[in-house]
Design an enzyme around this catalytic site. Structure first.
Site, PDB file in Angstrom:
ATOM      1  NE  ARG A  61      -1.688  -2.159   2.839  1.00  0.00           N
ATOM      2  CZ  ARG A  61      -1.755  -3.427   2.460  1.00  0.00           C
ATOM      3  NH1 ARG A  61      -2.742  -3.836   1.712  1.00  0.00           N
ATOM      4  NH2 ARG A  61      -0.844  -4.315   2.832  1.00  0.00           N
ATOM      5  CB  THR A  62       3.542   2.496   2.217  1.00  0.00           C
ATOM      6  OG1 THR A  62       2.812   2.130   3.380  1.00  0.00           O
ATOM      7  CG2 THR A  62       4.234   3.823   2.461  1.00  0.00           C
ATOM      8  CE  LYS A  91      27.443  -4.167  -7.568  1.00  0.00           C
ATOM      9  NZ  LYS A  91      27.634  -3.265  -8.706  1.00  0.00           N
ATOM     10  NE  ARG A 112       7.399   0.781   4.576  1.00  0.00           N
ATOM     11  CZ  ARG A 112       6.161   0.271   4.609  1.00  0.00           C
ATOM     12  NH1 ARG A 112       5.950  -0.976   4.248  1.00  0.00           N
ATOM     13  NH2 ARG A 112       5.148   1.005   5.005  1.00  0.00           N
TER      14      ARG A 112
END
Ligand code: NCD
Length: 320
Positions: A61-62, A91, A112
């Protein structure tokens, strides 16, 4: 407006890192902007902007509502939904180097990340705005803004609201941010319903009491079901447990329970995803507001992004 303030050492970037830094005026401003977005008035207002959407942690959703918001605003989006394919994961590149580099590619960064405080660390090295789309178990300010917008949409106000937050209140970042936000409103009553081990953190309780919010911590949902305007359900945040921590949640809300006990105008909210805490039998009832809540994410996230670049309203303020 606070929080969305110029970062002290870096040019004029505004960030959205913590809901704690938004005062009532800032919250009201964003609610008005979200209403403008709802009426289509922000469409095409960020045509020349590139927004980086960087999800180091899972999201449905976000991320998708932010990206839908970006498209509605007429901006372009770059980024990744799976950090496994980035140099950060493969890496060993640092988060701050990633942010430095994105400063050369985009006009704002939505991120996020699984670490508490990661958004703040990113903002410390970023000359372009950082929007925290969730930092570990800490905060989720954009979710809170859309939660507030949803409550206001239903009740026309947030002052005086009686809300029960239910489930994993210890690791759930949505209830942390929502609790901080509610300190800005008058005469709010909060019931925290959770097993003792998953109750809301003490530091939040202390702040709420300082702000004269009426707060009760209990374990049994049935004790409050008939007393509230908003039932805010959450899932167990298993992915945040440390060591061999084990917890269970036994709260399950059904259509039958609501019919028997809930106030006529009560709404059920959930940031989603739900696991089994809201039975699908609730979906067809008038109490179910969680899909509307998810949809409101697109309006509020348009408001948040628009506000990073402009302070003024598109339409007359009074229209809100
Ligand atoms: C929440 C989150 O990521 O914290 N989901 C969301 O953003 N809508 C809640 C959760 O994952 O339980």
């Amino acid at each position: 407006m606070q929080n969305m303030l110029p970062c002290s050492n870096l040019a004029s970037a505004k960030h959205l890192i913590s809901i704690k830094n938004l005062d009532r005026q800032a919250l009201d401003h964003l609610m008005c902007l979200a209403k403008e977005a709802y009426h289509g008035k922000l469409q095409g207002s960020l045509k020349d902007k590139i927004i980086a959407s960087c999800f180091f942690e899972a999201s449905t959703r976000t991320r998708l509502s932010f990206e839908a918001a970006i498209h509605r605003l007429g901006a372009s989006v770059i980024g990744f939904s799976d950090a496994q394919s980035t140099s950060f994961a493969q890496k060993g590149e640092s988060l701050t180097d990633t942010i430095h580099m994105l400063n050369g590619y985009a006009d704002a960064i939505i991120m996020r990340h699984f670490e508490v405080g990661s958004a703040e660390r990113a903002a410390a090295v970023s000359a372009i705005p950082i929007v925290n789309a969730g930092d570990g178990a800490n905060e989720h300010p954009s979710q809170t803004l859309l939660d507030l917008f949803t409550i206001e949409q239903k009740f026309n106000k947030i002052d005086g609201i009686k809300i029960a937050m239910v489930g994993d209140l210890r690791y759930g970042r949505t209830v942390h941010s929502l609790s901080y936000a509610l300190m800005n409103y008058l005469d709010v009553t909060i019931y925290y319903v959770a097993p003792k081990a998953l109750q809301i953190p003490d530091e939040i309780l202390i702040k709420l009491k300082q702000k004269n919010v009426t707060v009760t911590c209990i374990e049994k949902l049935e004790q409050v079901l008939g007393l509230i305007d908003v039932l805010y359900m959450t899932r167990l945040q298993k992915e945040r447990f440390t060591g061999n921590e084990q917890h269970k949640l036994e709260y399950v809300i059904t259509a039958q329970m609501l019919k028997k006990q809930a106030r006529n105008k009560m709404i059920v909210m959930h940031p989603l995803p739900r696991i089994h805490e809201v039975c699908t039998s609730v979906d067809a009832t008038k109490y179910a507001w969680y899909f509307q809540q998810a949809k409101n994410g697109v309006y509020m996230r348009q408001a948040i992004l628009y506000n990073l670049f402009f302070n003024s309203f598109i339409a007359n303020h009074k229209a809100c």
